[in-house]
Design an enzyme around this catalytic site. Structure first.
Site, short mmCIF file in Angstrom:
data_model
loop_
_atom_site.label_atom_id
_atom_site.label_comp_id
_atom_site.label_asym_id
_atom_site.label_seq_id
_atom_site.Cartn_x
_atom_site.Cartn_y
_atom_site.Cartn_z
N TRP A 1 0.87 -1.19 0.00
CA TRP A 1 0.00 0.00 0.00
C TRP A 1 0.91 1.24 0.00
CZ3 TRP A 1 -5.45 -0.63 0.39
CH2 TRP A 1 -6.16 0.56 0.39
N SER B 1 -0.24 -2.20 5.40
CA SER B 1 0.49 -2.10 6.67
C SER B 1 -0.11 -2.99 7.76
CB SER B 1 0.52 -0.65 7.14
OG SER B 1 1.34 0.11 6.29
N PHE B 2 -1.42 -3.17 7.69
CA PHE B 2 -2.06 -4.01 8.72
C PHE B 2 -1.47 -5.42 8.71
CE2 PHE B 2 -5.59 -6.48 10.57
CZ PHE B 2 -5.78 -5.76 11.73
N GLU B 3 -1.06 -5.89 7.54
CA GLU B 3 -0.54 -7.25 7.40
C GLU B 3 0.94 -7.36 7.81
OE1 GLU B 3 -2.66 -5.90 4.88
OE2 GLU B 3 -4.22 -7.01 5.93
N ILE C 1 -1.22 6.96 5.16
CA ILE C 1 -1.46 8.39 4.91
C ILE C 1 -2.90 8.71 5.33
CG2 ILE C 1 -1.47 10.23 3.18
CD1 ILE C 1 0.67 8.60 1.67
N THR D 1 -11.27 9.24 6.91
CA THR D 1 -11.98 8.39 7.88
C THR D 1 -11.07 8.11 9.07
OG1 THR D 1 -11.13 6.30 7.03
CG2 THR D 1 -13.07 7.22 5.94
N HIS E 1 -10.00 5.33 9.79
CA HIS E 1 -9.21 4.15 9.45
C HIS E 1 -7.74 4.37 9.80
CE1 HIS E 1 -7.89 0.73 6.98
NE2 HIS E 1 -9.13 0.32 7.11
N PHE F 1 10.55 -0.83 13.67
CA PHE F 1 9.33 -0.18 13.17
C PHE F 1 9.68 0.92 12.17
CE2 PHE F 1 5.68 2.72 13.86
CZ PHE F 1 4.64 1.82 13.69
N ARG G 1 10.03 12.20 4.22
CA ARG G 1 10.61 11.26 5.21
C ARG G 1 11.11 9.97 4.58
NH1 ARG G 1 5.61 12.47 9.25
NH2 ARG G 1 6.44 14.39 10.10
C1 DLZ Z 1 -7.45 0.06 3.80
C2 DLZ Z 1 -6.20 0.87 3.92
C3 DLZ Z 1 -6.26 2.29 3.92
C4 DLZ Z 1 -7.56 3.05 3.81
N1 DLZ Z 1 -5.16 3.01 3.98
C5 DLZ Z 1 -3.96 2.39 4.08
C6 DLZ Z 1 -2.77 3.15 4.15
O1 DLZ Z 1 -2.73 4.39 4.09
N2 DLZ Z 1 -1.60 2.46 4.26
C7 DLZ Z 1 -1.55 1.09 4.32
O2 DLZ Z 1 -0.44 0.54 4.44
N3 DLZ Z 1 -2.66 0.36 4.23
C8 DLZ Z 1 -3.86 0.96 4.10
N4 DLZ Z 1 -5.00 0.23 4.01
C9 DLZ Z 1 -4.89 -1.26 3.90
C10 DLZ Z 1 -4.75 -1.99 5.25
O3 DLZ Z 1 -3.45 -1.85 5.77
C11 DLZ Z 1 -5.02 -3.48 5.06
O4 DLZ Z 1 -4.23 -4.00 4.02
C12 DLZ Z 1 -6.47 -3.78 4.74
O5 DLZ Z 1 -7.33 -3.21 5.70
C13 DLZ Z 1 -6.75 -5.32 4.67
O6 DLZ Z 1 -6.49 -5.92 5.92
#
Ligand code: DLZ
Length: 156
Positions: free
Chosen positions: A28, A62-64, A87, A91, A93, A118, A132
């Site tokens: 992402w 990033s969540f993964e 970024i 929302t 989120h 990190f 950055r």
């Molecule tokens: C869904 C999402 C959003 C809205 N923004 C970002 C972001 O700015 N940077 C990032 O690394 N990932 C983003 N994601 C995706 C989530 O990290 C994740 O991949 C999804 O929610 C699926 O689990």
């Protein structure tokens, strides 16, 4: 004046020869995570880490990163770096993802080995992210690589 936070004393960083390092990289905002990754790799190679000892693991967002780092902790690495770019949108989120990732990575460092470094940018806009990741404020990927080398040294 803007300060480049990636400046460091070359002589104070020991050789990384023999260290095995995993970099977990979020796709992402790939334009930014590529810049961070390149900064980290150049720095690791400059400090003599063997290219064959570096493994890149891509994850969708990033969540993964947390799951990727958890998997890498079960393999034979001396240190792990997670790289992401979040970024701020319109929302909540942004806040949920940023908080959850930093808390989870902290937990991985509390509960297990090896250390997870990190390198996740949390920015208000793309310009901040560019600054950055090789712009006016330096490159967080370089800083993460130096931190990784220093943390691996603690365990030697
Ligand atoms: C869904 C999402 C959003 C809205 N923004 C970002 C972001 O700015 N940077 C990032 O690394 N990932 C983003 N994601 C995706 C989530 O990290 C994740 O991949 C999804 O929610 C699926 O689990």
């Amino acid at each position: 004046m803007k300060k480049n936070l990636s400046e460091y004393d070359l002589d104070k960083v020991k050789s990384g020869k023999g260290l095995r390092i995993a970099l977990i990289v979020s796709e992402w905002n790939k334009n930014i995570t590529d810049r961070l990754y390149n900064g980290a790799i150049k720095t690791l190679l400059k400090h003599e880490v063997n290219v064959s000892d570096i493994k890149k693991i891509n994850v969708p967002g990033s969540f993964e990163l947390v799951y990727g780092a958890r998997l890498a902790q079960k393999q034979k690495f001396n240190v792990i770096i997670v790289i992401g770019s979040i970024i701020k949108g319109e929302t909540d989120h942004f806040d949920f993802i940023s908080q959850s990732i930093s808390n989870s990575i902290a937990m991985l460092n509390t509960n297990d080995f090896p250390p997870v470094i990190f390198c996740v940018l949390t920015d208000n806009n793309i310009n901040q992210s560019i600054n950055r990741s090789g712009g006016e404020y330096g490159n967080k990927g370089v800083e993460a690589a130096i931190t990784a080398l220093r943390m691996a040294e603690l365990d030697s």
